[in-house]
Design an enzyme around this catalytic site. Structure first.
Site, mmCIF file in Angstrom:
data_model
loop_
_atom_site.group_PDB
_atom_site.id
_atom_site.type_symbol
_atom_site.label_atom_id
_atom_site.label_comp_id
_atom_site.label_asym_id
_atom_site.label_seq_id
_atom_site.Cartn_x
_atom_site.Cartn_y
_atom_site.Cartn_z
ATOM 1 N N ASP A 18 55.748 18.237 -33.796
ATOM 2 C CA ASP A 18 54.958 19.043 -34.618
ATOM 3 C C ASP A 18 54.118 20.667 -34.193
ATOM 4 O O ASP A 18 53.140 19.952 -34.146
ATOM 5 C CB ASP A 18 53.818 18.119 -35.509
ATOM 6 C CG ASP A 18 55.050 17.002 -36.304
ATOM 7 O OD1 ASP A 18 56.416 17.132 -36.274
ATOM 8 O OD2 ASP A 18 54.867 15.669 -35.865
ATOM 9 N N GLU A 235 57.946 19.439 -46.517
ATOM 10 C CA GLU A 235 57.042 19.282 -45.260
ATOM 11 C C GLU A 235 57.328 20.122 -44.232
ATOM 12 O O GLU A 235 57.506 21.278 -44.182
ATOM 13 C CB GLU A 235 56.786 17.770 -44.256
ATOM 14 C CG GLU A 235 58.223 17.190 -43.369
ATOM 15 C CD GLU A 235 58.560 16.050 -42.716
ATOM 16 O OE1 GLU A 235 56.971 15.625 -43.441
ATOM 17 O OE2 GLU A 235 59.075 16.031 -42.385
HETATM 18 O O1 FUB Z 1 55.299 13.732 -36.868
HETATM 19 C C1 FUB Z 1 55.219 12.395 -37.815
HETATM 20 C C2 FUB Z 1 55.559 13.972 -39.076
HETATM 21 O O2 FUB Z 1 57.126 13.715 -38.816
HETATM 22 C C3 FUB Z 1 55.239 14.975 -39.210
HETATM 23 O O3 FUB Z 1 53.849 14.809 -40.044
HETATM 24 C C4 FUB Z 1 55.955 15.373 -39.663
HETATM 25 O O4 FUB Z 1 56.545 16.739 -40.504
HETATM 26 C C5 FUB Z 1 57.272 14.481 -39.008
HETATM 27 O O5 FUB Z 1 57.565 15.960 -38.192
#
Ligand code: FUB
Length: 336
Positions: A18, A235
């Protein structure tokens, strides 16, 4: 047609994911989440496998594709945050008046994601957390855009990210429950998909400065993308500005794409344009995009070095190119 490009693994020494990337004081800083492996990494649809307990800050001495990557060490730990429960997921950092503000999501003691703010005197930290979460905050994956002296946070994520538990910024169920694809509050079929959110931050950077608003992605006819569209938001929001246009970019989650949509306004609506990155090795795909010395770069992650373990991800970077009309040229996610 996706093109293959040269990619670089940025930090083979550890598993991180991320990446939120910014240029501060002429240097590239990377704010990743920090993947962990222990006996509780059990993969499920609510993201329980993503156990993250601290943040490190990385920087690059020079250019993204070959500059030396420096680990500035642990910049914030879960146990130093008064309201902590678990799971320090995707964070972001912005500078205002010589201070650096880290915004991070974390579950509180009731298993509900809230947003924290931590402050540092320099971009590498350490970051000192505020004693309480941001009032009215919810869900995950924040990205902060500075635009004409104001700061805007884009945020939200489905399933384990708990976005489906809120309508008009009000909780409609216990966010700690129903955080899988079976949630009764997820739209289906041709119903409009759930949007990311955008909110202007308060002048002191510690609170929302207004009610968060939906970030609507529409097709070429102005119709919001439907819940069953593989290009709908899931997301990992990230917004940047190029040639006067706002590029809202995001992950589609269960269809494993990075996509983008373009608009004239920071609040949208944004018109869907295409795929930035085809699926990578691993379930999640998540990114940020910056301009550096006249070129554009995509920072992201995949799980190839861990042999496909979705919770052990590695940071990557490659150059991102645009055609003459400002469209992003799609990159192939798998390298071999
Ligand atoms: O890294 C945890 C979660 O997985 C993130 O918040 C999402 O975007 C995904 O990458």
């Amino acid at each position: 047609m996706a093109k293959k490009v040269v990619k670089r693994y940025l930090f083979p020494e550890d598993y991180m994911a991320d990446p939120s990337v910014h240029v501060f004081n002429g240097k590239i800083y990377i704010y990743p989440s920090h993947d962990w492996e222990d006996s509780t990494n059990v993969e499920d649809d609510s993201g329980d496998q993503y156990i993250m307990k601290d943040y490190h800050v990385l920087s690059i001495e020079g250019d993204p594709m070959d500059g030396k990557v420096v680990d500035h060490g642990c910049a914030l730990r879960q146990e130093d945050i008064a309201w902590h429960g678990r799971q320090l997921w995707d964070c972001d950092v912005q500078e205002k008046d010589g201070k650096y503000y880290m915004f991070f999501p974390m579950k509180d003691k009731n298993e509900v994601f809230r947003h924290g703010v931590a402050i540092a005197d320099n971009p590498a930290g350490p970051f000192i957390p505020q004693p309480e979460p941001v009032h009215g905050s919810y869900s995950i994956d924040m990205a902060i855009l500075k635009d004409e002296g104001e700061y805007y946070m884009y945020f939200g994520g489905l399933w384990g990210g708990q976005l489906q538990s809120y309508r008009d910024n009000v909780g409609i169920e216990d966010p700690a429950k129903n955080n899988t694809p079976d949630s009764p509050n997820l739209p289906h079929g041709d119903q409009p998909s759930l949007p990311s959110r955008v909110v202007k931050l308060s002048k002191d950077m510690l609170q929302f400065g207004e009610e968060p608003k939906p970030v609507v992605v529409v097709d070429e006819n102005g119709k919001p993308l439907a819940a069953d569209d593989p290009h709908r938001f899931f997301e990992a929001s990230w917004t940047f500005k190029k040639d006067g246009k706002y590029y809202f970019t995001y992950s589609t989650g269960d269809s494993h794409l990075l996509c983008y949509a373009v608009g004239d306004n920071i609040y949208g609506p944004f018109t869907y344009k295409g795929v930035i990155l085809t699926p990578v090795v691993g379930w999640t795909t998540h990114h940020s995009i910056i301009e550096w010395k006249g070129k554009w770069y995509l920072f992201h992650h995949d799980s190839a070095p861990s042999g496909g373990k979705s919770w052990l991800r590695s940071l990557k970077v490659c150059e991102l190119t645009f055609d003459a009309d400002g469209n992003i040229e799609t990159i192939e996610g798998i390298d071999e």
